[in-house]
Design an enzyme around this catalytic site. Structure first.
Site, mmCIF file in Angstrom:
data_model
loop_
_atom_site.group_PDB
_atom_site.id
_atom_site.type_symbol
_atom_site.label_atom_id
_atom_site.label_comp_id
_atom_site.label_asym_id
_atom_site.label_seq_id
_atom_site.Cartn_x
_atom_site.Cartn_y
_atom_site.Cartn_z
ATOM 1 N N HIS A 136 0.855 -1.183 0.000
ATOM 2 C CA HIS A 136 0.000 0.000 0.000
ATOM 3 C C HIS A 136 0.894 1.237 0.000
ATOM 4 O O HIS A 136 1.763 1.397 0.860
ATOM 5 C CB HIS A 136 -0.925 0.000 1.216
ATOM 6 C CG HIS A 136 -1.959 -1.081 1.169
ATOM 7 N ND1 HIS A 136 -2.324 -1.838 2.264
ATOM 8 C CD2 HIS A 136 -2.701 -1.551 0.131
ATOM 9 C CE1 HIS A 136 -3.246 -2.708 1.911
ATOM 10 N NE2 HIS A 136 -3.491 -2.553 0.614
ATOM 11 N N GLU A 139 1.898 3.715 3.105
ATOM 12 C CA GLU A 139 2.383 3.083 4.334
ATOM 13 C C GLU A 139 3.914 3.016 4.269
ATOM 14 O O GLU A 139 4.507 1.951 4.085
ATOM 15 C CB GLU A 139 1.747 1.701 4.488
ATOM 16 C CG GLU A 139 0.222 1.762 4.561
ATOM 17 C CD GLU A 139 -0.454 0.394 4.552
ATOM 18 O OE1 GLU A 139 0.246 -0.617 4.736
ATOM 19 O OE2 GLU A 139 -1.689 0.346 4.361
ATOM 20 N N HIS A 224 3.534 -3.618 6.399
ATOM 21 C CA HIS A 224 2.480 -2.618 6.222
ATOM 22 C C HIS A 224 2.506 -1.620 7.379
ATOM 23 O O HIS A 224 3.306 -1.728 8.300
ATOM 24 C CB HIS A 224 1.110 -3.294 6.183
ATOM 25 C CG HIS A 224 0.817 -4.048 4.930
ATOM 26 N ND1 HIS A 224 -0.042 -3.589 3.953
ATOM 27 C CD2 HIS A 224 1.251 -5.257 4.500
ATOM 28 C CE1 HIS A 224 -0.119 -4.478 2.970
ATOM 29 N NE2 HIS A 224 0.666 -5.500 3.285
ATOM 30 N N GLU A 322 2.670 -5.043 10.753
ATOM 31 C CA GLU A 322 2.126 -3.691 10.613
ATOM 32 C C GLU A 322 2.683 -2.774 11.695
ATOM 33 O O GLU A 322 2.811 -3.170 12.854
ATOM 34 C CB GLU A 322 0.594 -3.727 10.721
ATOM 35 C CG GLU A 322 -0.089 -4.600 9.683
ATOM 36 C CD GLU A 322 -1.026 -3.815 8.791
ATOM 37 O OE1 GLU A 322 -1.138 -2.585 8.974
ATOM 38 O OE2 GLU A 322 -1.642 -4.427 7.907
#
Length: 526
Positions: A136, A139, A224, A322
Site C-alpha cells: 500500500h 504506508e 504494512h 504492521e
C-alpha cells in the site's frame, strides 16, 4: 466417492472496477498528527541508527512527507541506495524485474546469497525467504523497514554471513511503486493490491505472483502500516497503544504443522523481540460490528484474497507485520521504521536459530499436504472470547488493558468442508482459468483425449448478489447441492491434480463456496 469435479461456468459480464470517491491518482488521506500528549507515548528509542535513505540521506526526503502528501524515499533514491549496496557486497545482487507497474515503473529487488544461487536456481537445503514492503503506497515504514534491513545487513557483515549460511533472501521493498508515487493505498487503477490474490484481476498482481512462485519461499513477510488515530470507547478517547501488530497466515488449508510453527515459534519470539526493543505490540486486528456495547475486535482472518493467506497457501510460514503510521505523515517515523525492522529481523533470526526445526517442519508440511486425503475447508468461523487489548487514553497518554470481545482465528473453526478431490476438470473453453492457476504455480495437464466418465459436481441452487461493486465485481453468496453425473468433455480439456504443493490455491480459486470466486448463475452445474 467420485473424485473428479466439473467446472462449467457461465460469465455474468460484471463490467469494470467501480470505486466510489476515488479519482485517478493522488487518493490521499487527510493527515491528523498525534497531539503533544499522545506523541509523548511514542518517544524516539535511544541508540537507534537506521541504515536506510530517509535516515542516512535526510536531504533526499521530499517536503511533502511532513504533511502527508508524499513518502520519504523516491524511486530513484531507493534504486541508487540498492545499487550502491550491491556494488559493495558480493553477496548482494541488484535485479530489476522483467515487468513494469501499471504506469511503467520498475520493480527493483535484491537477492542475497552466499552461493551462486538465483531465483530460478536457489541453493539446496537452505531456507528461501521472501520479504516485501510497500504493498500500500501510503504506508511508508513498510518499504523503509526493508531498506533499513538491507542497510543493517551491509553494516553487520558477520550477522549477514551467519544468516546466509542457512538461507537465501529475496527483498522486494516496493510492491506498489505507482501507489508510492501518488502516496495512495491503491494501484494506479485504484484496485487494492492486497485484495487481488485470488481474482488476479491486474497484470501487476500476476507478474509479482509469478516471481514469488518461481522463488517458492519457505518463509515470507509482508510489511504494512495501520491507522494511528482511530478512536474507540464511549467517549472516543482511546486508541491502540501498540507500535506493531502482526499475524501469521490463518487459512485452514495451510498445513497444520506449518501454522503451529508460525504461532508457537515465530510469533512468540517476535513478541519478545518487540518488547526487548522498548516497543509495544498486539495481534493484528480490525474492528467488528457488535450488538453489545463492548468493543469487538476481529483477529486477522482466513480470507485467501489477502496476501498473507495467499502466500501461506503455497505451504510456507507467512507474517503480516504492521506498524503504527497511517495518517500521521512523518511523525515518529524512526520509531515506526524500527518497529518494522525489529519484526523482520526477528523472523530471520528465529529461522536461523531454529534452522533444523523450521526447515524440516516446512518440508514435512509440504509433503504431508501434497499427499493428504483430508477434507478441504471452504468456510470457517472465529470463536469469540473475552480478553484485553492494549490501549492509550488520548487525554493523558495513560496506557492500560481494555476489555474487549475478541474473534480469534488462532485457530479458526471449520464450518463447511468437502472431501478433497483427486483432480478438477476444466473444459477447453476456459483457458483463462488455467492461466490463473499457472500463475499460482498450479500445474494443469492438457488432455490429448476426450474425457467420458463420472464426476462430482455442484448444482448452484441459489445466488444472492451484494448491493455494490467490490474490486471490479459484484460479489455473491451461493448455495449448492452435491450431485454425481456422467459427463463428456472434448480433447484439450484440462486436468488439475491436487497432489501438488500449491493445490490449496486451486481450492480457494475453484471451489464455489469459498470467497472471491469465479462467476456462476443459479442452476449452473459446476
Amino acid at each position: 466417492m467420485v473424485a473428479y469435479r466439473l467446472l462449467a461456468l457461465i460469465s455474468l459480464g460484471l463490467g469494470s472496477h467501480c470505486a466510489s470517491a476515488l479519482q485517478y491518482g493522488y487518493n490521499q488521506l487527510s493527515t491528523h498528527k498525534d497531539s503533544a500528549v499522545v506523541a509523548g507515548a511514542f518517544p524516539a528509542i535511544n541508540g537507534t541508527h537506521l541504515q536506510s535513505p530517509a535516515f542516512t540521506s535526510p536531504g533526499t526526503v521530499p517536503r511533502g512527507f511532513s504533511d502527508g502528501t508524499s513518502g520519504p524515499t523516491r524511486d530513484e533514491t531507493m534504486e541508487g541506495f540498492m545499487r550502491r549496496l550491491a556494488r559493495s557486497n558480493s553477496w548482494m545482487a541488484y535485479h530489476e524485474a522483467d515487468f513494469k507497474s501499471e504506469e511503467g515503473r520498475k520493480f527493483p529487488y535484491m537477492y542475497l546469497s552466499a552461493s551462486n544461487s538465483s531465483v530460478e536456481n536457489p541453493s539446496s537445503h537452505k531456507l528461501r525467504v521472501w520479504l516485501q514492503g510497500g504493498v500500500h503506497g501510503n504506508e511508508p515504514a513498510g518499504d523503509q523497514s526493508m531498506l533499513a534491513l538491507l542497510g543493517d545487513l551491509a553494516a553487520n557483515q558477520k550477522w549477514a554471513a551467519k544468516l546466509l549460511e542457512k538461507m537465501d533472501i529475496l527483498v522486494l521493498p516496493r510492491y506498489n511503486p505507482d501507489g508510492v508515487f501518488y502516496f495512495q493505498r491503491y494501484l494506479a487503477t485504484n484496485f487494492d493490491p492486497n485484495r487481488d490474490h485470488v481474482k488476479l484481476a491486474r497484470q501487476q498482481t500476476r507478474d509479482i505472483k509469478e516471481l514469488f512462485t518461481r522463488f517458492s519461499p519457505h518463509i515470507a513477510t509482508d510489511m504494512h502500516e495501520f491507522t494511528a488515530g482511530r478512536t474507540f470507547g464511549p467517549k472516543k478517547d482511546i486508541i491502540y497503544a501498540a507500535d506493531a501488530l502482526f499475524s501469521a497466515a490463518k487459512n485452514l488449508n495451510i498445513d497444520e504443522g506449518i501454522r503451529q510453527l508460525s504461532e508457537k515459534l515465530f510469533a512468540k519470539r517476535m513478541g519478545k523481540d518487540i518488547e526487548a526493543a522498548g516497543l509495544r505490540w498486539d495481534p493484528y486486528i480490525t474492528q467488528g460490528e457488535s450488538s453489545s456495547s463492548k468493543l469487538l475486535l476481529l483477529e486477522a482472518g482466513t480470507d485467501a484474497k489477502i496476501g498473507r493467506n495467499a502466500m501461506g497457501l503455497s505451504q510456507c510460514v507467512v507474517f503480516l507485520c504492521e506498524t503504527r503510521g497511517i495518517g500521521i505523515a512523518d511523525q515518529h517515523f524512526e520509531r515506526r521504521t524500527l518497529s518494522g525492522l525489529v519484526m523482520a529481523k526477528s523472523i530471520l533470526q528465529t529461522a536461523v536459530d531454529n534452522f533444523d526445526e523450521v526447515y524440516n517442519t516446512i518440508e514435512r508440511g509440504i509433503r504431508r499436504f501434497t499427499n493428504s486425503r483430508n477434507d478441504i475447508v471452504l468456510t470457517d468461523k472465529s470463536p469469540i472470547m473475552e480478553r484485553t487489548f492494549g490501549m492509550l487514553n488520548i487525554t493523558d497518554a495513560s496506557l492500560f488493558d481494555y476489555p474487549i470481545d475478541f474473534a480469534t482465528t488462532t485457530p479458526a473453526e471449520a464450518v463447511l468442508t468437502r472431501s478433497r478431490p483427486r483432480a478438477y476438470l476444466i473444459p477447453p473453453s476456459w483457458p483463462d482459468i488455467v492461466k490463473r492457476l499457472e500463475v499460482f504455480g498450479v500445474k494443469a495437464d492438457k488432455l490429448p483425449y476426450s474425457y467420458v466418465g463420472p464426476v462430482e459436481a455442484l448444482n448452484v441452487t441459489s445466488v444472492t448478489f451484494d448491493k455494490e461493486y467490490y474490486e471490479g465485481v459484484v460479489t455473491t453468496t451461493v448455495q449448492t447441492k452435491l450431485v454425481e453425473r456422467n459427463i463428456r468433455l472434448p480433447a484439450g480439456s484440462y486436468l488439475v491434480k491436487t497432489n501438488q504443493k500449491n493445490a490449496a490455491l486451486a481450492f480457494v480459486a475453484l471451489e464455489v463456496r469459498t470467497k472471491d470466486l469465479l462467476p456462476v448463475l443459479i442452476m449452473d452445474v459446476y
